[in-house]
Each structure stands twice: as structure tokens, then as C-alpha cells.
Scaffold this motif. Structure first.
Motif, PDB file in Angstrom:
ATOM      1  N   VAL A  54      43.292  33.629  26.331  1.00 45.87           N
ATOM      2  CA  VAL A  54      43.746  32.240  26.257  1.00 45.87           C
ATOM      3  C   VAL A  54      44.936  32.098  27.191  1.00 45.87           C
ATOM      4  O   VAL A  54      45.907  32.833  27.097  1.00 45.87           O
ATOM      5  CB  VAL A  54      44.142  31.859  24.814  1.00 45.87           C
ATOM      6  N   VAL A  55      44.848  31.142  28.095  1.00 44.30           N
ATOM      7  CA  VAL A  55      45.902  30.902  29.067  1.00 44.30           C
ATOM      8  C   VAL A  55      46.580  29.596  28.702  1.00 44.30           C
ATOM      9  O   VAL A  55      45.942  28.550  28.638  1.00 44.30           O
ATOM     10  CB  VAL A  55      45.320  30.831  30.494  1.00 44.30           C
ATOM     11  N   LEU A  56      47.866  29.653  28.458  1.00 43.80           N
ATOM     12  CA  LEU A  56      48.605  28.468  28.057  1.00 43.80           C
ATOM     13  C   LEU A  56      49.188  27.711  29.243  1.00 43.80           C
ATOM     14  O   LEU A  56      49.450  26.525  29.148  1.00 43.80           O
ATOM     15  CB  LEU A  56      49.719  28.849  27.087  1.00 43.80           C
ATOM     16  N   LYS A  57      49.414  28.383  30.350  1.00 44.83           N
ATOM     17  CA  LYS A  57      49.964  27.735  31.535  1.00 44.83           C
ATOM     18  C   LYS A  57      49.010  27.963  32.697  1.00 44.83           C
ATOM     19  O   LYS A  57      48.089  28.760  32.614  1.00 44.83           O
ATOM     20  CB  LYS A  57      51.338  28.321  31.868  1.00 44.83           C
ATOM     21  N   GLU A  58      49.255  27.281  33.772  1.00 50.15           N
ATOM     22  CA  GLU A  58      48.416  27.449  34.951  1.00 50.15           C
ATOM     23  C   GLU A  58      48.620  28.836  35.547  1.00 50.15           C
ATOM     24  O   GLU A  58      49.738  29.347  35.580  1.00 50.15           O
ATOM     25  CB  GLU A  58      48.754  26.387  35.986  1.00 50.15           C
ATOM     26  N   ILE A  59      47.523  29.420  36.008  1.00 52.34           N
ATOM     27  CA  ILE A  59      47.599  30.735  36.627  1.00 52.34           C
ATOM     28  C   ILE A  59      47.085  30.627  38.060  1.00 52.34           C
ATOM     29  O   ILE A  59      46.350  29.693  38.395  1.00 52.34           O
ATOM     30  CB  ILE A  59      46.786  31.787  35.845  1.00 52.34           C
ATOM     31  N   PRO A  60      47.443  31.559  38.931  1.00 51.97           N
ATOM     32  CA  PRO A  60      46.966  31.510  40.320  1.00 51.97           C
ATOM     33  C   PRO A  60      45.443  31.628  40.398  1.00 51.97           C
ATOM     34  O   PRO A  60      44.799  32.212  39.524  1.00 51.97           O
ATOM     35  CB  PRO A  60      47.635  32.728  40.973  1.00 51.97           C
ATOM     36  N   GLU A  61      44.886  31.096  41.433  1.00 52.40           N
ATOM     37  CA  GLU A  61      43.431  31.078  41.627  1.00 52.40           C
ATOM     38  C   GLU A  61      42.857  32.490  41.730  1.00 52.40           C
ATOM     39  O   GLU A  61      41.752  32.755  41.262  1.00 52.40           O
ATOM     40  CB  GLU A  61      43.101  30.275  42.882  1.00 52.40           C
ATOM     41  N   GLU A  62      43.621  33.437  42.310  1.00 53.72           N
ATOM     42  CA  GLU A  62      43.144  34.815  42.448  1.00 53.72           C
ATOM     43  C   GLU A  62      42.965  35.462  41.076  1.00 53.72           C
ATOM     44  O   GLU A  62      41.993  36.175  40.832  1.00 53.72           O
ATOM     45  CB  GLU A  62      44.121  35.652  43.277  1.00 53.72           C
ATOM     46  N   ALA A  63      43.895  35.203  40.165  1.00 50.87           N
ATOM     47  CA  ALA A  63      43.798  35.760  38.821  1.00 50.87           C
ATOM     48  C   ALA A  63      42.632  35.132  38.074  1.00 50.87           C
ATOM     49  O   ALA A  63      41.929  35.805  37.324  1.00 50.87           O
ATOM     50  CB  ALA A  63      45.101  35.557  38.059  1.00 50.87           C
ATOM     51  N   LEU A  64      42.399  33.868  38.280  1.00 50.63           N
ATOM     52  CA  LEU A  64      41.282  33.181  37.637  1.00 50.63           C
ATOM     53  C   LEU A  64      39.950  33.753  38.105  1.00 50.63           C
ATOM     54  O   LEU A  64      39.045  33.982  37.302  1.00 50.63           O
ATOM     55  CB  LEU A  64      41.356  31.688  37.941  1.00 50.63           C
ATOM     56  N   LYS A  65      39.822  34.045  39.395  1.00 52.86           N
ATOM     57  CA  LYS A  65      38.608  34.661  39.914  1.00 52.86           C
ATOM     58  C   LYS A  65      38.412  36.067  39.349  1.00 52.86           C
ATOM     59  O   LYS A  65      37.298  36.483  39.077  1.00 52.86           O
ATOM     60  CB  LYS A  65      38.665  34.728  41.438  1.00 52.86           C
ATOM     61  N   LEU A  66      39.505  36.775  39.200  1.00 52.09           N
ATOM     62  CA  LEU A  66      39.439  38.137  38.691  1.00 52.09           C
ATOM     63  C   LEU A  66      38.898  38.180  37.264  1.00 52.09           C
ATOM     64  O   LEU A  66      38.051  39.009  36.928  1.00 52.09           O
ATOM     65  CB  LEU A  66      40.830  38.789  38.749  1.00 52.09           C
ATOM     66  N   PHE A  67      39.354  37.278  36.409  1.00 53.56           N
ATOM     67  CA  PHE A  67      38.958  37.298  35.004  1.00 53.56           C
ATOM     68  C   PHE A  67      37.684  36.505  34.706  1.00 53.56           C
ATOM     69  O   PHE A  67      37.027  36.757  33.713  1.00 53.56           O
ATOM     70  CB  PHE A  67      40.083  36.744  34.128  1.00 53.56           C
ATOM     71  N   SER A  68      37.324  35.563  35.532  1.00 50.54           N
ATOM     72  CA  SER A  68      36.232  34.651  35.191  1.00 50.54           C
ATOM     73  C   SER A  68      34.877  35.343  35.145  1.00 50.54           C
ATOM     74  O   SER A  68      34.002  34.922  34.384  1.00 50.54           O
ATOM     75  CB  SER A  68      36.204  33.484  36.167  1.00 50.54           C
ATOM     76  N   GLY A  69      34.639  36.385  35.886  1.00 50.27           N
ATOM     77  CA  GLY A  69      33.337  37.013  35.920  1.00 50.27           C
ATOM     78  C   GLY A  69      33.040  37.919  34.742  1.00 50.27           C
ATOM     79  O   GLY A  69      31.886  38.122  34.380  1.00 50.27           O
ATOM     80  N   THR A  70      34.040  38.461  34.100  1.00 48.95           N
ATOM     81  CA  THR A  70      33.794  39.472  33.085  1.00 48.95           C
ATOM     82  C   THR A  70      34.207  39.082  31.674  1.00 48.95           C
ATOM     83  O   THR A  70      33.701  39.623  30.710  1.00 48.95           O
ATOM     84  CB  THR A  70      34.527  40.765  33.439  1.00 48.95           C
TER      85      THR A  70
END
Length: 75
Positions: A54-70
Motif C-alpha cells: 500500500v502506497v500512501l504517497k506518490e512514488i517515482p515511476e521507476e519504482a512503480l514499474k519495478l513493483f507492478s509486474g510481480t
């Protein structure tokens, strides 16, 4: 003086089988069996098939790509 007392106490402790058993062998055996118990019984029950982040604040796009697949990502 202190070294002489220490040597005498160590001789007495190692000569007494009860002290040797309760002070050295029993703790080693308990740690061994508790490790097996935790590994076989408790940790197999705690296996998680999926993990939610659960992400409460905005995160960088690179981190979002890293976590979104798995993982399941909730924003």
C-alpha cells in the motif's frame, strides 16, 4: 589470585556431570530442537502466496514499474 579461583571453579564445574549437562548440553539441544520446530511447523504455516503493498504517497515511476509486474500494488 583471581586466575587460581577461576581454574578451581572450572575444574569443579567440569567434574560435576549435572553442571555439565545443564550448563552446556541442555541449552545446545534446546536450541537445536527449537530451530527444527520453528522451521518445520511455524514457518510452513506462515507462507504467503501474494504480498500487498500500500502506497500512501506518490512514488517515482521507476519504482512503480519495478513493483507492478510481480506484486499487488494499491495506491
Amino acid at each position: 589470585m583471581i586466575w587460581t579461583i577461576f581454574k578451581k571453579e572450572m575444574k569443579d564445574s567440569l567434574r560435576d556431570s549435572k553442571t555439565l549437562l545443564l550448563g552446556v548440553l541442555l541449552p545446545i539441544l534446546l536450541l537445536f530442537f527449537m530451530t527444527i520446530l520453528l522451521d518445520k511447523v511455524l514457518l510452513t504455516q506462515l507462507q504467503v502466496d501474494s504480498l500487498r503493498i500500500v502506497v500512501l504517497k506518490e512514488i517515482p515511476e521507476e519504482a512503480l514499474k519495478l513493483f507492478s509486474g510481480t506484486l499487488n500494488l494499491y495506491m
